[in-house]
Design a protein around this motif. Structure first.
Motif: not given
Length: 357
Positions: A96-103
């Protein structure tokens, strides 16, 4: 009812039409359908739409497996392929962090759990990302599960996420050779699956990595090769390249088990901070040294997939070769080919059929 009038399909449970596992269904407590059959068919229907599956493994934690998974997936997408990333690392779901979907979260629909679609200007098809992180209340919530729950989630990851048609599914595996790996290896048996191993040159990481090599060999899981992470560093002042960790022992160990080193990824500030940007470095800096370092690994994955396709095509021709080129089904297929191409294609087919004998 006589035997002649008996319909064997009358005993088969009707399909509920829901694209997710029974555990997510509000009707589950009172549902009388065959739940095991439903979930088995659900997984099979997902896998039917997926071409090549790549399990990115690292028996040692902290060696950059998630970085390799994200950048290989993004590199394949940059070449026009439909790619999904399944985050199987239950205790550290980082995709999720590597592809910008954190949260960000997902909402269950009738077709299952929708993966988040990562879009970027240089890719034709969005990268579809599925992760346990999208189902947690908070990103820092620890997952404290026994193996039975992990077993179930591996099935949800493949079956309940609505992957759609994909050329490649990259699975970011957890470290170790435990329950998650065994469950997925069993579930994917018979599919086009191969492994990509990530390691660093330290002795302790190499020792653990060789255990993953043994696992692949024992399970007859094709191992494309090893991606060496933290393989070197460039001095920011004088541009001199040097190795923080010696790699002679690594090269010797891989040669002993007959596994190829296909890429060496540098220890780089750009790469280490790339996850914070939400865009894999092969897309954000495609001409940079980090992206160039990943290129051989991406090429090796493509070469393996093409070789697998050619072998499958050759095997499918084996049936035709028994009857020769006069097979009616083959002639019907050739009739749809333009006249100017038909004889050339017939010659290629004859060559392939001959190669199978």
């Amino acid at each position: 009812m006589t035997v002649a009038h008996f319909d064997p399909h009358s005993l088969a449970p009707t399909d509920c039409g829901r694209g997710h596992a029974c555990q997510f269904c509000p009707e589950e407590p009172q549902c009388s359908r065959d739940k095991g059959r439903h979930e088995k068919e659900l997984i099979e229907s997902r896998l039917e739409q997926i071409g090549q599956i790549i399990m990115v493994m690292a028996n040692k934690g902290g060696v950059g497996k998630s970085t390799v998974s994200a950048n290989v997936a993004a590199g394949l997408a940059a070449q026009g392929y439909r790619v999904g990333v399944a985050d199987a690392d239950i205790h550290g779901p980082n995709q999720s962090r590597f592809f910008g979907f954190v949260g960000q979260r997902v909402r269950l629909g009738n077709q299952g759990l929708p993966p988040h679609a990562f879009e970027y200007l240089s890719i034709e098809y969005p990268v579809r990302v599925g992760s346990l992180a999208f189902m947690m209340e908070k990103d820092d919530t620890p997952i404290v599960w026994r193996d039975s729950y992990k077993h179930d989630f591996m099935h949800h990851l493949i079956g309940s996420f609505d992957w759609g048609p994909l050329d490649f599914l990259i699975i970011d595996m957890p470290p170790g050779t435990g329950n998650e790996l065994i469950t997925l290896a069993d579930m994917l048996e018979g599919q086009d699956v191969a492994a990509l191993l990530t390691t660093t040159p330290q002795e302790i990481a190499l020792m653990d990595s060789l255990k993953a090599v043994r696992f692949c060999q024992e399970r007859q899981l094709p191992l494309i090769g090893v991606v060496e992470n933290m393989a070197g560093v460039t001095c920011p002042h004088c541009d001199t390249e040097f190795h923080v960790f010696p790699r002679a022992h690594l090269a010797a160990a891989l040669a002993e088990v007959e596994v190829a080193s296909i890429a060496q990824i540098p220890l780089s500030l750009t790469l280490s901070s790339g996850s914070d940007t939400g865009v894999p470095v092969v897309l954000s800096m495609p001409e940079g040294p980090e992206a160039r370092a990943f290129a051989p690994a991406i090429a090796a994955v493509l070469d393996h997939a093409k070789a697998t396709f050619v072998e499958a095509a050759a095997q499918s021709l084996q049936g035709f070769s028994q009857a020769g080129l006069e097979n009616p089904e083959l002639e019907q297929a050739l009739s749809n080919v333009p006249d100017e191409q038909r004889e050339a294609l017939r010659a290629q087919l004859a060559s392939l059929m001959g190669a199978r004998h």
